[in-house]
Design a protein around this motif. Structure first.
Motif, mmCIF file in Angstrom:
data_model
loop_
_atom_site.group_PDB
_atom_site.id
_atom_site.type_symbol
_atom_site.label_atom_id
_atom_site.label_comp_id
_atom_site.label_asym_id
_atom_site.label_seq_id
_atom_site.Cartn_x
_atom_site.Cartn_y
_atom_site.Cartn_z
ATOM 1 N N GLY A 84 -2.915 23.274 -1.691
ATOM 2 C CA GLY A 84 -1.858 22.270 -1.549
ATOM 3 C C GLY A 84 -1.777 21.662 -0.164
ATOM 4 N N LEU A 85 -2.319 22.345 0.831
ATOM 5 C CA LEU A 85 -2.270 21.858 2.202
ATOM 6 C C LEU A 85 -3.501 22.364 2.949
ATOM 7 C CD1 LEU A 85 -0.677 20.356 4.412
ATOM 8 C CD2 LEU A 85 0.424 22.519 4.957
ATOM 9 N N ARG A 86 -4.523 21.536 2.980
ATOM 10 C CA ARG A 86 -5.760 21.908 3.673
ATOM 11 C C ARG A 86 -5.550 21.820 5.177
ATOM 12 N NH1 ARG A 86 -8.840 24.455 -0.046
ATOM 13 N NH2 ARG A 86 -9.030 23.200 -1.911
ATOM 14 N N LYS A 87 -6.196 22.718 5.919
ATOM 15 C CA LYS A 87 -6.073 22.767 7.377
ATOM 16 C C LYS A 87 -7.466 22.602 7.973
ATOM 17 C CE LYS A 87 -4.217 24.081 11.380
ATOM 18 N NZ LYS A 87 -3.488 23.201 12.199
ATOM 19 N N TYR A 88 -7.686 21.472 8.641
ATOM 20 C CA TYR A 88 -8.966 21.193 9.273
ATOM 21 C C TYR A 88 -8.789 21.228 10.791
ATOM 22 C CZ TYR A 88 -10.413 19.660 4.666
ATOM 23 O OH TYR A 88 -10.702 19.613 3.338
ATOM 24 N N VAL A 89 -9.785 21.776 11.486
ATOM 25 C CA VAL A 89 -9.732 21.849 12.948
ATOM 26 C C VAL A 89 -11.049 21.348 13.520
ATOM 27 C CG1 VAL A 89 -8.075 23.755 13.057
ATOM 28 C CG2 VAL A 89 -10.503 24.262 12.927
ATOM 29 N N GLY A 90 -10.956 20.761 14.690
ATOM 30 C CA GLY A 90 -12.150 20.360 15.425
ATOM 31 C C GLY A 90 -12.713 21.554 16.184
ATOM 32 N N ALA A 91 -13.848 21.379 16.782
ATOM 33 C CA ALA A 91 -14.492 22.477 17.512
ATOM 34 C C ALA A 91 -13.638 22.958 18.682
ATOM 35 C CB ALA A 91 -15.868 22.045 18.007
ATOM 36 N N ASP A 92 -12.858 22.049 19.283
ATOM 37 C CA ASP A 92 -12.003 22.422 20.414
ATOM 38 C C ASP A 92 -10.665 23.012 19.968
ATOM 39 O OD1 ASP A 92 -13.943 21.448 22.132
ATOM 40 O OD2 ASP A 92 -13.105 19.416 22.092
ATOM 41 N N GLU A 93 -10.350 22.922 18.678
ATOM 42 C CA GLU A 93 -9.046 23.375 18.171
ATOM 43 C C GLU A 93 -9.122 24.690 17.407
ATOM 44 O OE1 GLU A 93 -8.445 20.066 15.672
ATOM 45 O OE2 GLU A 93 -7.634 18.780 17.245
ATOM 46 N N ILE A 94 -10.279 25.332 17.384
ATOM 47 C CA ILE A 94 -10.430 26.587 16.644
ATOM 48 C C ILE A 94 -9.555 27.645 17.298
ATOM 49 C CG2 ILE A 94 -12.037 28.399 15.925
ATOM 50 C CD1 ILE A 94 -14.235 26.192 15.950
ATOM 51 N N PRO A 95 -8.656 28.287 16.539
ATOM 52 C CA PRO A 95 -7.726 29.234 17.155
ATOM 53 C C PRO A 95 -8.403 30.522 17.608
ATOM 54 C CG PRO A 95 -7.466 29.267 14.778
ATOM 55 C CD PRO A 95 -8.433 28.160 15.096
ATOM 56 N N VAL A 96 -7.853 31.090 18.679
ATOM 57 C CA VAL A 96 -8.268 32.406 19.151
ATOM 58 C C VAL A 96 -7.269 33.377 18.528
ATOM 59 C CG1 VAL A 96 -8.598 33.885 21.153
ATOM 60 C CG2 VAL A 96 -9.198 31.455 21.272
ATOM 61 N N VAL A 97 -7.744 34.283 17.679
ATOM 62 C CA VAL A 97 -6.872 35.178 16.920
ATOM 63 C C VAL A 97 -6.658 36.466 17.707
ATOM 64 C CG1 VAL A 97 -6.566 36.355 14.712
ATOM 65 C CG2 VAL A 97 -7.781 34.175 14.805
ATOM 66 N N VAL A 98 -5.411 36.844 17.905
ATOM 67 C CA VAL A 98 -4.996 38.073 18.588
ATOM 68 C C VAL A 98 -5.739 38.227 19.923
ATOM 69 C CG1 VAL A 98 -4.490 40.533 18.280
ATOM 70 C CG2 VAL A 98 -4.640 39.075 16.291
ATOM 71 N N GLY A 99 -5.689 37.204 20.726
ATOM 72 C CA GLY A 99 -6.284 37.269 22.054
ATOM 73 C C GLY A 99 -7.780 37.501 22.060
ATOM 74 N N GLY A 100 -8.470 37.093 21.008
ATOM 75 C CA GLY A 100 -9.920 37.264 20.939
ATOM 76 C C GLY A 100 -10.356 38.496 20.173
ATOM 77 N N TYR A 101 -9.414 39.353 19.772
ATOM 78 C CA TYR A 101 -9.768 40.558 19.015
ATOM 79 C C TYR A 101 -9.830 40.299 17.520
ATOM 80 C CZ TYR A 101 -9.177 43.214 23.274
ATOM 81 O OH TYR A 101 -9.307 43.683 24.542
ATOM 82 N N GLY A 102 -9.316 39.162 17.069
ATOM 83 C CA GLY A 102 -9.335 38.823 15.656
ATOM 84 C C GLY A 102 -10.476 37.879 15.337
ATOM 85 N N LEU A 103 -10.453 37.352 14.134
ATOM 86 C CA LEU A 103 -11.544 36.536 13.629
ATOM 87 C C LEU A 103 -10.987 35.366 12.832
ATOM 88 C CD1 LEU A 103 -14.617 36.208 12.791
ATOM 89 C CD2 LEU A 103 -14.080 37.731 10.902
ATOM 90 N N ALA A 104 -11.473 34.174 13.108
ATOM 91 C CA ALA A 104 -11.179 33.000 12.297
ATOM 92 C C ALA A 104 -12.439 32.691 11.494
ATOM 93 C CB ALA A 104 -10.809 31.816 13.174
ATOM 94 N N ILE A 105 -12.272 32.352 10.216
ATOM 95 C CA ILE A 105 -13.415 32.009 9.364
ATOM 96 C C ILE A 105 -13.261 30.555 8.943
ATOM 97 C CG2 ILE A 105 -14.652 32.512 7.232
ATOM 98 C CD1 ILE A 105 -13.723 35.399 7.472
ATOM 99 N N LEU A 106 -14.310 29.763 9.189
ATOM 100 C CA LEU A 106 -14.289 28.333 8.901
ATOM 101 C C LEU A 106 -15.411 27.947 7.951
ATOM 102 C CD1 LEU A 106 -13.512 28.626 12.170
ATOM 103 C CD2 LEU A 106 -13.381 26.178 11.912
ATOM 104 N N SER A 107 -15.138 26.926 7.149
ATOM 105 C CA SER A 107 -16.168 26.297 6.334
ATOM 106 C C SER A 107 -16.550 25.010 7.054
ATOM 107 C CB SER A 107 -15.624 25.999 4.936
ATOM 108 O OG SER A 107 -16.595 25.311 4.184
#
Length: 132
Positions: A84-107
């Protein structure tokens, strides 16, 4: 009844099995699910996964990972982009999860990538989920 968000279903199954400390779980297969599991395995959030053939679409068996002290490796997993609500990010907008200890997965156009690899390859795309 058809499922509107199979990725959210997969993440919920992983979250539930992980909270009950199950050694593995089975879920219906798809190419996108296999790619997400590949990234989780590369980043060492799960032990392994295998494809089990059946007369339909097949099943994926996911072997969950725990520490020697029987603590969960995955403490949280959340779907970000939804049907219902797609979230797209640019290469500069990729979030850092838990101060770098987490992981973001992108298509991305270069395939399903972790946030770190997508930043390195300068590839933005749909932010599927975050894991910590």
């Amino acid at each position: 009844m058809t499922m509107t968000d199979p990725i959210a279903d997969m993440l919920t199954r992983i979250r539930n099995a992980n909270s009950e400390m199950h050694p593995y779980l089975d879920l219906p297969s798809s190419k996108l699910k296999q790619e997400i599991l590949r990234v989780l395995k590369e980043e060492q959030y799960i032990e392994n996964y295998t494809f089990i053939a059946d007369k339909k679409q097949g099943m994926l068996r996911v072997y969950l990972k725990y520490t020697r002290g029987k603590e969960k490796v995955i403490t949280g997993i959340r779907r970000v982009s939804k049907p219902g609500l797609r979230k797209y990010v640019g290469a500069d907008e990729i979030p850092v999860v838990v101060g770098g200890y987490g992981l973001a997965i992108l298509s991305t156009p270069k395939g399903v990538l972790s946030g770190k690899k997508a930043r390195r390859q300068r590839a933005g795309g749909e932010l599927l989920c975050i894991v910590w």
